[in-house]
Design an enzyme around this catalytic site. Structure first.
Site, short mmCIF file in Angstrom:
data_model
loop_
_atom_site.label_atom_id
_atom_site.label_comp_id
_atom_site.label_asym_id
_atom_site.label_seq_id
_atom_site.Cartn_x
_atom_site.Cartn_y
_atom_site.Cartn_z
N VAL A 69 -6.23 11.33 8.48
CA VAL A 69 -5.08 11.58 7.55
C VAL A 69 -5.96 12.14 6.07
O VAL A 69 -5.17 12.75 5.38
CB VAL A 69 -3.67 10.88 8.20
N GLY A 105 -12.15 13.00 8.20
CA GLY A 105 -11.08 13.80 8.58
C GLY A 105 -10.03 13.44 9.17
O GLY A 105 -9.39 14.42 9.68
N HIS A 120 20.63 29.72 12.82
CA HIS A 120 19.26 30.51 12.35
C HIS A 120 19.67 31.23 11.38
O HIS A 120 21.09 31.11 10.88
CB HIS A 120 19.69 31.53 13.12
N ALA A 155 3.41 3.46 7.45
CA ALA A 155 4.57 2.63 7.17
C ALA A 155 5.63 2.59 8.06
O ALA A 155 6.07 1.10 8.42
CB ALA A 155 5.10 3.17 5.85
N THR A 184 0.57 -1.32 0.45
CA THR A 184 0.18 -0.22 0.15
C THR A 184 0.64 1.09 -0.23
O THR A 184 0.47 2.25 -0.18
CB THR A 184 -1.19 -0.26 1.11
C1 FAD Z 1 -3.82 7.18 0.73
C2 FAD Z 1 -2.96 6.22 1.55
C3 FAD Z 1 -1.80 7.20 2.43
C4 FAD Z 1 -0.96 6.77 3.45
N1 FAD Z 1 0.29 7.39 3.85
C5 FAD Z 1 1.14 7.13 4.62
C6 FAD Z 1 2.29 8.38 5.18
O1 FAD Z 1 2.30 9.18 4.87
N2 FAD Z 1 3.27 7.55 6.02
C7 FAD Z 1 3.07 6.33 6.93
O2 FAD Z 1 3.96 5.74 7.42
N3 FAD Z 1 1.73 5.94 5.99
C8 FAD Z 1 1.23 6.10 5.12
N4 FAD Z 1 -0.39 5.31 4.70
C9 FAD Z 1 -0.18 3.77 5.64
C10 FAD Z 1 0.81 2.82 5.07
O3 FAD Z 1 0.66 2.84 3.19
C11 FAD Z 1 0.43 1.69 5.50
O4 FAD Z 1 0.59 2.01 7.39
C12 FAD Z 1 1.76 0.33 5.06
O5 FAD Z 1 1.29 0.05 3.31
C13 FAD Z 1 1.51 -1.08 6.14
O6 FAD Z 1 1.81 -1.79 5.74
P1 FAD Z 1 2.04 -3.46 5.72
O7 FAD Z 1 3.17 -4.15 5.42
O8 FAD Z 1 1.01 -3.73 6.93
O9 FAD Z 1 0.63 -3.77 4.83
P2 FAD Z 1 0.50 -3.42 3.10
O10 FAD Z 1 1.00 -1.85 2.70
O11 FAD Z 1 -1.04 -3.23 2.38
O12 FAD Z 1 1.27 -4.60 2.57
C14 FAD Z 1 0.57 -5.34 2.54
C15 FAD Z 1 0.49 -6.71 1.17
O13 FAD Z 1 0.51 -7.68 1.29
C16 FAD Z 1 -0.20 -8.47 0.27
N5 FAD Z 1 -1.37 -9.18 0.08
C17 FAD Z 1 -2.54 -9.46 0.90
N6 FAD Z 1 -3.77 -11.23 1.02
C18 FAD Z 1 -1.76 -11.62 0.34
C19 FAD Z 1 -2.42 -12.86 0.23
N7 FAD Z 1 -3.29 -13.41 0.26
N8 FAD Z 1 -1.02 -12.81 -1.23
C20 FAD Z 1 -0.33 -13.02 -1.45
N9 FAD Z 1 -0.24 -10.99 -0.70
C21 FAD Z 1 -1.12 -9.89 -0.16
C22 FAD Z 1 -0.89 -6.68 -0.83
O14 FAD Z 1 -0.99 -7.68 -2.10
C23 FAD Z 1 0.37 -6.27 -0.48
O15 FAD Z 1 0.82 -5.48 -0.98
C24 FAD Z 1 -1.02 5.43 3.50
C25 FAD Z 1 -2.22 4.95 3.20
C26 FAD Z 1 -2.85 5.02 2.77
C27 FAD Z 1 -4.13 4.17 1.89
#
Ligand code: FAD
Length: 470
Positions: free
Chosen positions: A180, A178, A447, A317, A43
């Protein structure tokens, strides 16, 4: 591509949490399989942090060119060419995506592409092959969610995923939520010329941030022409000739071309074999302890997917990175400590940015902590005046233990203004290393920089204010 096999660690999901775990585990010499059904990076890289921040940068460029006369620079703002903005955004994502793939390859992580399913406490099936591991890490992340009775059509009622693909600027948008994501899209679309209204059920924008930060953000948003309805529950949406009409619980009706639903993200855990194999789940989130261990000794879980009892777990992230690293180090035999979630920095990259670390005034009151606070306005900071930004730095510290004494540890830092996101890294060192205002006051800030607002607020708390109106 590998065809089944045995590994030290099998990781399901290649987002921030999953790939960070893979990279760190590989440093311990572990054999790692990383299973991903879409694109590694998840994501954050493809639908979250990176593409939204690229849009926000384009929005900043649009505002700068529109407002350049104020700095004596003549430019003409001709408009937004959305396909070109998307191609810039995609270029950034692809460059980072390539880099990540080559980093994973250089650490000899086996990438397995396909839809994975947990088939036992030590195995994941993908494309008919079975990958077994001494340990399995669940990292399947999250996806946009909606409200009961509110269906998403991807055209007029859209999620952040759809919004990132939109090849035009909507003439008007209602943003439900409202938090992030809602606030960042409101900021981008307004800079691109749309009429925007945010609908939020809580009494403030960014309900998790300090009330003082939200008030400043709301003031600046109002000035930018971004509308918002606070304390306003969503009731229904209907289609009109030109878009959508949203009815609020207050009876008010709003019309716009699109409705962006940004009411939070739900876990990706359904039908993946988690519960069948003994993992417990709460509202779809995988239950773990503070060291990311599920009830099953061979299974850990990280990232947006998890629920830690008694802890408000942030979906960020960098939290996923930290949890992935924690699990890899635990499995590598290191003595790991739980993450202090209060100490995680948070940034909303809107204009103005809102950045914080540590607790809010409301949390201090709830926890019965006696505090002292300072609000340092950006108007007193030379670099912020040069940039033409407004905002403030609020610092919360433990109240002195005796009258006339020095305040104790800094417990929270809350910043609002252009570019303040970059300053939160210093604030997090102050909060996480238990520094006191007097310690920070002794450190010289260069500064003229915006970093001086942190120095100035701490100088004031330490009883020696410099550029500060009493
Ligand atoms: C619009 C938006 C803006 C954001 N901005 C920020 C930011 O500026 N800063 C920040 O820190 N966070 C931000 N986030 C949040 C951040 O993207 C998430 O917290 C982070 O991506 C979470 O990581 P994760 O590994 O837990 O999950 P994810 O990134 O969701 O990864 C999970 C992965 O698992 C894979 N997957 C799922 N099911 C299966 C399966 N059955 N088999 C194989 N693969 C699978 C998916 O395809 C995906 O690639 C934002 C989120 C959004 C939606």
């Amino acid at each position: 591509m590998a065809e089944g096999g045995h590994y030290d660690i099998v990781i399901l999901g290649g987002g921030s949490g999953g790939y960070a775990c893979a990279l760190r585990a590989a440093e311990f010499g572990k054999r790692v399989a990383l299973i991903e059904k879409d694109k590694v990076g998840g994501t954050c890289l493809h639908r979250g942090c990176i593409p939204t921040k690229a849009l926000l940068h384009a929005a900043e460029v649009a505002d700068s060119s529109r407002e350049s006369a104020k700095f004596g620079v003549r430019t003409t703002f001709d408009g937004i060419e959305m396909p070109a903005v998307l191609s810039y955004q995609q270029g950034v994502v692809e460059r980072l995506w390539k880099g990540l793939q080559s980093t994973l390859a250089s650490r000899k992580v086996d990438m397995i592409y396909g839809d994975g399913r947990l088939t036992s406490p030590t195995s994941v099936a993908v494309n008919g092959a079975v990958y077994t591991g001494d340990h399995v890490v669940l990292a399947t992340g999250s996806e946009p969610r909606s409200l009961p009775g509110l269906s998403l059509d991807g055209v007029r009622v859209i999620t952040s995923d759809d919004a990132l693909r939109l090849d035009r600027v909507p003439s008007s948008a209602i943003i439900l939520g409202g938090g992030v994501i809602g606030v960042e899209f409101a900021s981008v679309w307004r800079s691109f010329g749309a009429d925007v209204t945010i609908v939020e059920m809580a009494p403030q924008l960014l309900p998790l941030e300090d009330e003082a930060s939200a008030k400043v953000l709301q003031r600046v948003f109002r000035r930018r022409g971004i509308g918002f309805e606070l304390g306003a529950p969503f009731q229904s949406v209907s289609y009109t000739d030109s878009g959508v009409q949203v009815t609020l619980g207050t009876g008010k009706q709003l019309d716009a071309e699109v409705l962006l639903v940004a009411v939070g993200r739900g876990p990706v855990s359904a039908d993946l074999g988690y519960e069948e194999n003994g993992v417990t789940i709460t509202r779809g989130f995988v239950d773990v302890d503070p060291l990311c261990r599920t009830k099953v000794p061979t299974i850990s879980a990280v990232g947006d997917l998890i629920n830690i009892p008694e802890i408000a777990h942030p979906q960020l992230a960098h939290v996923g990175f930290a949890e992935g690293i924690l699990v890899a180090e635990r499995l590598g035999g290191l003595d790991v400590r739980p993450i202090d979630y209060d100490g995680v920095p948070r940034i909303t990259y809107s204009d103005p940015e809102v950045a914080s670390v540590g607790i809010t005034s409301a949390q201090a009151a709830q926890r019965g902590i006696n505090v002292v606070e300072v609000n340092y306005p950006l108007g007193g900071n030379g670099k912020s005046v040069i940039l033409g930004t407004q905002g403030q730095a609020k610092v919360i510290a433990e109240a002195p233990s005796a009258p006339g004494g020095q305040p104790g540890r800094v417990l929270g830092v809350h910043l609002v203004g252009s570019r303040v996101g970059e300053l939160i890294a210093e604030a997090q060192l102050i909060v996480n290393w238990d520094a006191e205002p007097d310690d920070v006051a002794a450190l010289i800030h260069p500064h003229p920089t915006q970093s001086e607002i942190i120095g100035e607020a701490n100088l004031a708390l330490a009883g020696k204010p410099l550029h500060f109106h009493a």
